[in-house]
Design a protein around this motif. Sequence first.
Motif, mmCIF file in Angstrom:
data_model
loop_
_atom_site.group_PDB
_atom_site.id
_atom_site.type_symbol
_atom_site.label_atom_id
_atom_site.label_comp_id
_atom_site.label_asym_id
_atom_site.label_seq_id
_atom_site.Cartn_x
_atom_site.Cartn_y
_atom_site.Cartn_z
ATOM 1 N N ALA A 80 0.837 -1.191 0.000
ATOM 2 C CA ALA A 80 0.000 0.000 0.000
ATOM 3 C C ALA A 80 0.875 1.246 0.000
ATOM 4 O O ALA A 80 1.793 1.373 0.790
ATOM 5 N N GLY A 81 0.616 2.134 -0.908
ATOM 6 C CA GLY A 81 1.345 3.382 -0.976
ATOM 7 C C GLY A 81 2.748 3.255 -1.525
ATOM 8 O O GLY A 81 3.541 4.173 -1.414
ATOM 9 N N ALA A 82 3.076 2.108 -2.096
ATOM 10 C CA ALA A 82 4.438 1.904 -2.591
ATOM 11 C C ALA A 82 4.756 2.825 -3.755
ATOM 12 O O ALA A 82 5.890 3.238 -3.918
ATOM 13 N N ARG A 83 3.775 3.134 -4.557
ATOM 14 C CA ARG A 83 4.004 3.982 -5.723
ATOM 15 C C ARG A 83 3.173 5.243 -5.620
ATOM 16 O O ARG A 83 1.975 5.229 -5.841
ATOM 17 N N ASN A 84 3.829 6.293 -5.253
ATOM 18 C CA ASN A 84 3.171 7.589 -5.222
ATOM 19 C C ASN A 84 3.844 8.470 -6.243
ATOM 20 O O ASN A 84 5.058 8.491 -6.355
ATOM 21 N N GLN A 85 3.043 9.179 -6.992
ATOM 22 C CA GLN A 85 3.589 10.117 -7.950
ATOM 23 C C GLN A 85 3.097 11.500 -7.593
ATOM 24 O O GLN A 85 2.018 11.672 -7.043
ATOM 25 N N VAL A 86 3.935 12.467 -7.899
ATOM 26 C CA VAL A 86 3.568 13.854 -7.648
ATOM 27 C C VAL A 86 3.858 14.661 -8.899
ATOM 28 O O VAL A 86 4.621 14.251 -9.767
ATOM 29 N N VAL A 87 3.235 15.786 -8.972
ATOM 30 C CA VAL A 87 3.481 16.722 -10.055
ATOM 31 C C VAL A 87 4.106 17.952 -9.424
ATOM 32 O O VAL A 87 3.607 18.464 -8.421
ATOM 33 N N ILE A 88 5.216 18.391 -9.986
ATOM 34 C CA ILE A 88 5.800 19.628 -9.486
ATOM 35 C C ILE A 88 5.697 20.683 -10.569
ATOM 36 O O ILE A 88 5.716 20.375 -11.759
ATOM 37 N N SER A 89 5.571 21.878 -10.122
ATOM 38 C CA SER A 89 5.492 23.004 -11.034
ATOM 39 C C SER A 89 6.817 23.748 -10.953
ATOM 40 O O SER A 89 7.321 24.022 -9.863
ATOM 41 N N LEU A 90 7.393 24.039 -12.110
ATOM 42 C CA LEU A 90 8.630 24.801 -12.157
ATOM 43 C C LEU A 90 8.545 25.750 -13.345
ATOM 44 O O LEU A 90 8.658 25.330 -14.496
#
Length: 103
Positions: free
Chosen positions: A87-97
């Motif tokens: 559970a929660g092994a793959r988390n993706q995020v989006v960053i703004s730059l």
Amino acid sequence: SHQEATEKEVERILGLLQTHFKNDPDTPISFFDLVIDPNSFARTVENIFHVSFIIRDGFARLKLDDDKLPIIEPSKGNEGRENDRGAGARNQVVISLSHQEWK
């Protein structure tokens, strides 16, 4: 091909990360120091793209340092890949730059 070029660049960056930790395992690498090219916004974006594959495939992981800034370190052994199904092994995020933030 574009895919082969991407794979080679991902392998190159992973090699740099692993070499750094082999030579100095107690010094974390700032995520931003690794990916930001001070001379090229486009190259910075490409670096973030390539590092995302390293993280996704479990070869490295991101953590926050004491100042709550992201640091990157290689996964130990199969640590990242063995826990893929947890559970929660793959988390993706989006960053703004933005270009301005990059400057």
